[in-house]
Design a protein around this motif. Sequence first.
Motif, PDB file in Angstrom:
ATOM      1  N   ALA A  69       0.839  -1.198   0.000  1.00  0.00           N
ATOM      2  CA  ALA A  69       0.000   0.000   0.000  1.00  0.00           C
ATOM      3  C   ALA A  69       0.868   1.241   0.000  1.00  0.00           C
ATOM      4  N   ASP A  70       0.428   2.246  -0.729  1.00  0.00           N
ATOM      5  CA  ASP A  70       1.127   3.525  -0.740  1.00  0.00           C
ATOM      6  C   ASP A  70       0.994   4.188   0.627  1.00  0.00           C
ATOM      7  N   GLU A  71       2.074   4.815   1.106  1.00  0.00           N
ATOM      8  CA  GLU A  71       2.055   5.443   2.426  1.00  0.00           C
ATOM      9  C   GLU A  71       0.957   6.497   2.552  1.00  0.00           C
ATOM     10  N   SER A  72       0.659   7.165   1.451  1.00  0.00           N
ATOM     11  CA  SER A  72      -0.367   8.214   1.492  1.00  0.00           C
ATOM     12  C   SER A  72      -1.754   7.633   1.762  1.00  0.00           C
ATOM     13  N   GLU A  73      -1.931   6.339   1.488  1.00  0.00           N
ATOM     14  CA  GLU A  73      -3.221   5.689   1.728  1.00  0.00           C
ATOM     15  C   GLU A  73      -3.343   5.183   3.157  1.00  0.00           C
ATOM     16  N   CYS A  74      -2.252   5.187   3.884  1.00  0.00           N
ATOM     17  CA  CYS A  74      -2.212   4.535   5.199  1.00  0.00           C
ATOM     18  C   CYS A  74      -2.039   5.540   6.322  1.00  0.00           C
ATOM     19  N   PRO A  78      -0.765   2.654  11.913  1.00  0.00           N
ATOM     20  CA  PRO A  78       0.416   3.014  12.702  1.00  0.00           C
ATOM     21  C   PRO A  78       1.638   3.221  11.814  1.00  0.00           C
ATOM     22  N   SER A  79       2.393   4.257  12.070  1.00  0.00           N
ATOM     23  CA  SER A  79       3.611   4.506  11.299  1.00  0.00           C
ATOM     24  C   SER A  79       4.626   3.411  11.582  1.00  0.00           C
ATOM     25  N   GLY A  80       5.421   3.095  10.584  1.00  0.00           N
ATOM     26  CA  GLY A  80       6.433   2.061  10.750  1.00  0.00           C
ATOM     27  C   GLY A  80       5.915   0.660  10.498  1.00  0.00           C
ATOM     28  N   CYS A  81       4.634   0.519  10.236  1.00  0.00           N
ATOM     29  CA  CYS A  81       4.060  -0.799   9.959  1.00  0.00           C
ATOM     30  C   CYS A  81       4.144  -1.099   8.469  1.00  0.00           C
ATOM     31  N   TYR A  82       4.257  -2.375   8.158  1.00  0.00           N
ATOM     32  CA  TYR A  82       4.230  -2.801   6.761  1.00  0.00           C
ATOM     33  C   TYR A  82       2.778  -3.094   6.398  1.00  0.00           C
ATOM     34  N   THR A  86      -5.455  -5.114  -0.972  1.00  0.00           N
ATOM     35  CA  THR A  86      -5.918  -5.942  -2.084  1.00  0.00           C
ATOM     36  C   THR A  86      -5.788  -5.176  -3.398  1.00  0.00           C
ATOM     37  N   VAL A  87      -5.417  -5.886  -4.436  1.00  0.00           N
ATOM     38  CA  VAL A  87      -5.289  -5.262  -5.755  1.00  0.00           C
ATOM     39  C   VAL A  87      -6.653  -4.806  -6.254  1.00  0.00           C
ATOM     40  N   LYS A  88      -7.680  -5.615  -5.993  1.00  0.00           N
ATOM     41  CA  LYS A  88      -9.044  -5.293  -6.408  1.00  0.00           C
ATOM     42  C   LYS A  88      -9.885  -4.845  -5.223  1.00  0.00           C
ATOM     43  N   LYS A  89     -10.871  -4.030  -5.520  1.00  0.00           N
ATOM     44  CA  LYS A  89     -11.835  -3.645  -4.493  1.00  0.00           C
ATOM     45  C   LYS A  89     -12.728  -4.836  -4.144  1.00  0.00           C
ATOM     46  N   ILE A  90     -13.177  -4.858  -2.904  1.00  0.00           N
ATOM     47  CA  ILE A  90     -14.092  -5.892  -2.454  1.00  0.00           C
ATOM     48  C   ILE A  90     -15.517  -5.487  -2.838  1.00  0.00           C
ATOM     49  N   PRO A  91     -16.314  -6.403  -3.406  1.00  0.00           N
ATOM     50  CA  PRO A  91     -17.702  -6.052  -3.738  1.00  0.00           C
ATOM     51  C   PRO A  91     -18.487  -5.655  -2.496  1.00  0.00           C
ATOM     52  N   PRO A  92     -19.519  -4.830  -2.650  1.00  0.00           N
ATOM     53  CA  PRO A  92     -20.338  -4.418  -1.499  1.00  0.00           C
ATOM     54  C   PRO A  92     -20.976  -5.620  -0.805  1.00  0.00           C
ATOM     55  N   THR A  93     -21.058  -5.543   0.512  1.00  0.00           N
ATOM     56  CA  THR A  93     -21.759  -6.565   1.281  1.00  0.00           C
ATOM     57  C   THR A  93     -23.168  -6.066   1.599  1.00  0.00           C
ATOM     58  N   ILE A  94     -23.987  -6.955   2.146  1.00  0.00           N
ATOM     59  CA  ILE A  94     -25.368  -6.609   2.467  1.00  0.00           C
ATOM     60  C   ILE A  94     -25.407  -5.349   3.331  1.00  0.00           C
ATOM     61  N   TYR A 142     -11.202  -1.487  -0.144  1.00  0.00           N
ATOM     62  CA  TYR A 142      -9.986  -2.304  -0.206  1.00  0.00           C
ATOM     63  C   TYR A 142      -9.727  -2.895   1.179  1.00  0.00           C
ATOM     64  N   ILE A 143      -9.215  -4.107   1.218  1.00  0.00           N
ATOM     65  CA  ILE A 143      -8.780  -4.693   2.479  1.00  0.00           C
ATOM     66  C   ILE A 143      -7.301  -4.402   2.656  1.00  0.00           C
ATOM     67  N   TYR A 144      -6.954  -3.836   3.812  1.00  0.00           N
ATOM     68  CA  TYR A 144      -5.569  -3.540   4.166  1.00  0.00           C
ATOM     69  C   TYR A 144      -5.125  -4.538   5.234  1.00  0.00           C
ATOM     70  N   VAL A 145      -3.963  -5.127   5.028  1.00  0.00           N
ATOM     71  CA  VAL A 145      -3.400  -6.096   5.972  1.00  0.00           C
ATOM     72  C   VAL A 145      -2.132  -5.512   6.565  1.00  0.00           C
TER      73      VAL A 145
END
Length: 229
Positions: A69-74, A78-82, A86-94, A142-145
């Motif tokens: 992930a680009d730092e500007s998106e995060c 927490p800073s210093g975290c890797y 996800t490359v693709k967006k997750i479809p909407p849930t209910i 997007y899911i961020y890990v």
Amino acid sequence: MITLREITDDIRAIASSGSNPDNFKIPDEQIWYWINQTRAMLINQSLLKKDDLNDIWLQQINCLELEPADESECCLAPSGCYVLKTVKKIPPTIDTWKPNWIVSVTTAFGDQIPKSNQFSNRYQKYNKYTGNNKYYYLKNDYIYVVNNEDLSIINVQALFEDPMELANFPTCEGGVCFSAYSAYPASANMSSQITDIIIKTKVMPFMQFPSDNLNNGNNDSQTQPGRQW
């Protein structure tokens, strides 16, 4: 389990048993929209009544690719975290009272990745017990890990609003996660309800429209002045 194709054929069979079967020429894509829309409505009603989540409603996206992930998106992580996303967006849930209906996110080996959220993440680095924990959160679909740099793919199980959205995601074997011939994420009882609702609210009103035998967009069922029938 019943498939989307079978529900569609059932609706067509009932519509074709009427007095004007040739008039029911609605494309499959429109019927699929009705089916998915009605399923979402019934599940939403059930969840609002606080009924139990039925596992049969769930779908899974496997081998969902991750990228750094680009730092500007995060900015909220927490800073210093890797951080991966996800490359693709997750479809909407209910759509209910919950922010989303993602049930689980796991590694390729089936290890559970705990859920967090983008607002609490900023405080985790200050906790000596949880600062390096692995977790995920959802942001802008997007899911961020976080803190799991060895990952390249994840598996996501969720209660998606439109099952057809998963047709855009490949399986680990190179197929697609969903098609009209896949098991449809609804019980036999719900599938029957879906068919009944569509017949009553969509098909019957359609069949009551006057026939346009000349295919000119006009109502030709009435005798027109100056013409003999």
